[in-house]
Design an enzyme around this catalytic site. Structure first.
Site, PDB file in Angstrom:
ATOM      1  N   ASP A 102     -77.819  53.362  37.242  1.00 35.98           N
ATOM      2  CA  ASP A 102     -78.097  53.371  38.668  1.00 35.98           C
ATOM      3  C   ASP A 102     -78.496  51.945  39.047  1.00 35.98           C
ATOM      4  O   ASP A 102     -79.417  51.377  38.460  1.00 35.98           O
ATOM      5  CB  ASP A 102     -79.288  54.321  38.893  1.00 35.98           C
ATOM      6  CG  ASP A 102     -79.302  54.949  40.263  1.00 35.98           C
ATOM      7  OD1 ASP A 102     -79.040  54.219  41.227  1.00 35.98           O
ATOM      8  OD2 ASP A 102     -79.612  56.147  40.355  1.00 35.98           O
ATOM      9  N   ASP A 204     -76.869  52.487  44.460  1.00 37.80           N
ATOM     10  CA  ASP A 204     -77.809  53.100  45.394  1.00 37.80           C
ATOM     11  C   ASP A 204     -77.586  52.521  46.797  1.00 37.80           C
ATOM     12  O   ASP A 204     -77.515  51.305  46.962  1.00 37.80           O
ATOM     13  CB  ASP A 204     -79.236  52.776  44.914  1.00 37.80           C
ATOM     14  CG  ASP A 204     -80.305  53.562  45.652  1.00 37.80           C
ATOM     15  OD1 ASP A 204     -80.344  54.791  45.515  1.00 37.80           O
ATOM     16  OD2 ASP A 204     -81.113  52.925  46.378  1.00 37.80           O
ATOM     17  N   GLU A 263     -73.435  55.436  46.464  1.00 39.70           N
ATOM     18  CA  GLU A 263     -74.183  56.435  47.224  1.00 39.70           C
ATOM     19  C   GLU A 263     -74.103  56.066  48.695  1.00 39.70           C
ATOM     20  O   GLU A 263     -74.746  55.128  49.154  1.00 39.70           O
ATOM     21  CB  GLU A 263     -75.653  56.486  46.798  1.00 39.70           C
ATOM     22  CG  GLU A 263     -76.374  57.621  47.513  1.00 39.70           C
ATOM     23  CD  GLU A 263     -77.868  57.421  47.691  1.00 39.70           C
ATOM     24  OE1 GLU A 263     -78.572  58.404  47.946  1.00 39.70           O
ATOM     25  OE2 GLU A 263     -78.349  56.270  47.603  1.00 39.70           O
ATOM     26  N   HIS A 324     -81.533  64.180  42.739  1.00 38.75           N
ATOM     27  CA  HIS A 324     -82.988  64.011  42.661  1.00 38.75           C
ATOM     28  C   HIS A 324     -83.644  63.867  44.043  1.00 38.75           C
ATOM     29  O   HIS A 324     -84.839  63.590  44.113  1.00 38.75           O
ATOM     30  CB  HIS A 324     -83.287  62.785  41.809  1.00 38.75           C
ATOM     31  CG  HIS A 324     -82.754  61.525  42.438  1.00 38.75           C
ATOM     32  ND1 HIS A 324     -81.401  61.258  42.540  1.00 38.75           N
ATOM     33  CD2 HIS A 324     -83.374  60.495  43.044  1.00 38.75           C
ATOM     34  CE1 HIS A 324     -81.231  60.120  43.161  1.00 38.75           C
ATOM     35  NE2 HIS A 324     -82.409  59.626  43.489  1.00 38.75           N
ATOM     36  N   ASP A 325     -82.870  63.982  45.108  1.00 40.75           N
ATOM     37  CA  ASP A 325     -83.433  63.843  46.458  1.00 40.75           C
ATOM     38  C   ASP A 325     -83.418  65.153  47.243  1.00 40.75           C
ATOM     39  O   ASP A 325     -83.868  65.172  48.395  1.00 40.75           O
ATOM     40  CB  ASP A 325     -82.605  62.824  47.274  1.00 40.75           C
ATOM     41  CG  ASP A 325     -82.750  61.394  46.763  1.00 40.75           C
ATOM     42  OD1 ASP A 325     -83.807  61.052  46.198  1.00 40.75           O
ATOM     43  OD2 ASP A 325     -81.789  60.604  46.937  1.00 40.75           O
TER      44      ASP A 325
HETATM   45  O1  ISL Z   1     -84.353  61.209  49.926  1.00 37.47           O
HETATM   46  C1  ISL Z   1     -83.956  61.107  51.075  1.00 37.47           C
HETATM   47  C2  ISL Z   1     -84.726  61.681  52.179  1.00 37.47           C
HETATM   48  O2  ISL Z   1     -85.995  62.015  51.728  1.00 37.47           O
HETATM   49  C3  ISL Z   1     -82.669  60.465  51.348  1.00 37.47           C
HETATM   50  O3  ISL Z   1     -82.511  60.184  52.674  1.00 37.47           O
HETATM   51  C4  ISL Z   1     -82.573  59.184  50.514  1.00 37.47           C
HETATM   52  O4  ISL Z   1     -83.513  58.271  50.956  1.00 37.47           O
HETATM   53  C5  ISL Z   1     -81.230  58.548  50.645  1.00 37.47           C
HETATM   54  O5  ISL Z   1     -80.272  59.461  50.230  1.00 37.47           O
HETATM   55  C6  ISL Z   1     -81.157  57.291  49.778  1.00 37.47           C
HETATM   56  O6  ISL Z   1     -81.464  57.617  48.466  1.00 37.47           O
HETATM   57  C7  ISL Z   1     -81.506  56.656  47.450  1.00 37.47           C
HETATM   58  O7  ISL Z   1     -82.231  55.506  47.788  1.00 37.47           O
HETATM   59  C8  ISL Z   1     -83.626  55.666  47.994  1.00 37.47           C
HETATM   60  C9  ISL Z   1     -84.310  56.475  46.900  1.00 37.47           C
HETATM   61  O8  ISL Z   1     -85.604  56.843  47.305  1.00 37.47           O
HETATM   62  C10 ISL Z   1     -83.524  57.715  46.554  1.00 37.47           C
HETATM   63  O9  ISL Z   1     -84.140  58.402  45.490  1.00 37.47           O
HETATM   64  C11 ISL Z   1     -82.132  57.290  46.234  1.00 37.47           C
HETATM   65  O10 ISL Z   1     -81.330  58.360  45.800  1.00 37.47           O
HETATM   66  C12 ISL Z   1     -84.189  54.271  48.035  1.00 37.47           C
HETATM   67  O11 ISL Z   1     -83.790  53.558  46.903  1.00 37.47           O
END
Ligand code: ISL
Ligand code: CA
Length: 536
Positions: A102, A204, A263, A324-325
């Site tokens: 990642d 990411d 992503e 994980h989100d």
């Molecule tokens: O988790 C979310 C809302 O609570 C999503 O909107 C998330 O922020 C978005 O999909 C982006 O996610 C990625 O980047 C973030 C990180 O916190 C997430 O875990 C990651 O998957 C910032 O790096």
């Protein structure tokens, strides 16, 4: 049947997302680590996956649990070190498992040495590595841009009389991708890990890298909270991104068979598809399944939109039910502890045309954990409780067995294990031929055995939109029929004359008892039954 070799491992394979903190703890500190993953590689081989994607393992102060990186070129000591990493890669490779890292290149941690330098003075060489705006006399933020994690995206630094920009937490300042040195440093990060043998990257929030150069206010939109009350015209998806992605792709293409999956932040299928091509990303996530209600028409609609959007560039779909989100699919779609609906979903995920992603624990039907307010660790959960309880709920320790800490650790884990681990765990499900785990295993094995499942065309069948989803996967010489009953009641799928000319052979059913399946011109399905039939 003739098979072509032009299709890559990441197209045919199944990718398994590991959240390293929660997978397996090898040294009893309650936090999962690389050596823990190493001891579970044979489990992954047994499940049948082709690749693992590791959520970030770089040094991090863990404000956002690894998504705030303070050093891109090493491993956080809580996870191990570079030797452990090299060993993990080589052991994974020797078992035919690819490893995807990642990469969080939109922002660093505020503890990253670059940011510490940047903070020290306006004329420090690293200052321009981040995004700064002078404070106006009335001390209002430079524009209306919001952080997705709440509040203004601008943080004031009194010492400098300036604001810096952060799309996520204030501890995650966005880097300035317009600065050539930043660009060089980040591309070097990519080269560093490629040289170490990784097979690809999950980028990411790649479509946030560039913001509009003039920082105009975003126009208003209908929405509940600040971030959703504007149209994100200027803070994401800027045109400068495309040449950068092309450059990253060129670097990656210097190594054989590497994979880039992005992503796509706040994106539709159509938008994600624009970033996928032989010159840009191999793939970009489409998260529509994460928001689909229990409704076959909605799933089909989402599949067709994705297939159509990707057609232009001959792109390759991917499907995701968990990450994980997001609350776990087992909790989204099921009230109690039954797994029949999850078998329907697993069949869908693993029989579509495209790369399936499985999130650790999905294969045993892990549910969300529930936490008291005082137990919440994810800052968004603390901030928005009780409206949004944060993302800890889908990050609980992997349930390996029924022991006190689920076989994950000897000590109290960083997040509580789900109480259902006593009986919902890998050990128990391995022993039960009808378990969800063994069903995932059987599906993955079938993907390996039947080329039409991996590369056949996707052809939806006319169906009863309230309860059935049915489609063919077609290759010359091999046709598969997949039928999913979303209803708890028995249903018939009418097949019509064309489809009953040749006999169908049942290759898999989610139900224990096989029964007379194919009538003269119909297929009969039990409640929540998923079947795969073969015609050769
Ligand atoms: O988790 C979310 C809302 O609570 C999503 O909107 C998330 O922020 C978005 O999909 C982006 O996610 C990625 O980047 C973030 C990180 O916190 C997430 O875990 C990651 O998957 C910032 O790096
Ligand atoms: Ca550990």
């Amino acid at each position: 049947m003739k098979e072509t070799d032009t299709i890559s491992w990441w197209q045919e394979g199944v990718i398994y997302q590991i959240y390293p903190r929660s997978f397996m703890d090898s040294n009893g500190d309650g936090i999962g680590d690389l050596n823990g993953i190493l001891t579970k590689l044979d489990y992954l081989v047994d499940l049948g996956v082709d690749a693992i994607w590791l959520s970030p393992i770089y040094p991090s102060p863990d404000v956002d649990f690894g998504y705030d990186v303070s050093d891109y070129l090493s491993i956080d000591p809580k996870f191990g070190n570079l030797q452990d990493f090299d060993q993990l890669i080589s052991e994974a490779h020797s078992r035919g498992i690819h490893v995807i890292l990642d990469l969080v290149l939109n922002h660093t941690s505020d503890r990253h040495p670059w940011f510490k330098e940047a903070l020290s003075s306006r004329d420090n060489p690293y200052h321009d590595w981040y995004i700064w705006k002078d404070a106006s006399p009335d001390h209002r933020p430079p524009n209306n841009w919001q952080s997705i994690f709440g509040g203004s995206a601008w943080e004031y630094v009194p010492k400098l009389g300036q604001y810096y920009y952060h799309m996520f937490y204030k501890e995650q300042p966005d880097v300035n991708w317009r600065n050539p040195q930043v660009r060089r440093a980040m591309l070097d990060v990519i080269r560093f890990w490629l040289e170490r043998g990784v097979d690809g990257f999950r980028l990411d929030v790649f479509n946030v890298y560039f913001k509009h150069a003039d920082f105009p206010d975003n126009p208003p939109a209908l929405g509940l909270r600040g971030f959703d009350r504007q149209k994100h015209m200027y803070d994401i998806n800027q045109p400068e991104l495309l040449p950068l992605l092309a450059e990253i792709r060129q670097i990656v293409d210097q190594y054989p068979q590497r994979y880039l999956v992005g992503e796509t932040f706040l994106s539709t299928a159509e938008h994600a598809a624009k970033y996928c091509s032989t010159k840009l990303l191999h793939a970009a996530f489409n998260f529509e399944f994460l928001h689909c209600p229990w409704n076959p028409a909605r799933f089909l609609n989402s599949i067709q939109r994705w297939e159509t959007a990707l057609q232009r560039e001959n792109g390759w779909p991917n499907y995701v039910l968990n990450n994980h989100d997001t609350p776990r699919s087992a909790t989204r779609y099921v009230k109690g502890e039954k797994d029949e609906r999850l078998k329907v979903l697993a069949t869908l995920l693993l029989t579509l045309r495209g790369t399936p992603f499985i999130y650790y624990g999905e294969e045993i039907g892990m549910r969300n954990i529930s936490l008291k307010r005082s137990e919440i660790l994810d800052p968004v959960g603390k901030r928005f409780w009780p409206f949004f309880k944060g993302r800890d709920i889908c990050r609980s320790p992997m349930q390996w067995d029924g022991s006190l800490y689920a076989g994950f650790s000897e000590k109290t884990p960083w997040l509580p294990v789900h109480p259902n681990h006593v009986w919902r765990n890998v050990e128990a499900q391995r022993a039960d031929p009808d378990s969800l785990f063994n069903f995932y295993r059987a599906l993955i094995r079938l993907r390996r055995e039947l080329p039409a499942l991996r590369r056949g065309l996707f052809q939806p069948l006319t169906f009863d939109p309230v309860s059935l989803l049915a489609y063919l996967r077609v290759l010359p010489g091999q046709t598969l029929l997949i039928a999913l009953n979303f209803s708890r009641k028995p249903r018939r799928l009418m097949l019509g004359r064309e489809l009953t000319k040749k006999p169908w052979k049942l290759v898999l059913t989610s139900h224990k008892q096989q029964h007379p399946l194919v009538g003269k011109d119909y297929l009969s399905l039990q409640g929540y039954e998923a079947v795969i039939l073969l015609q050769d």
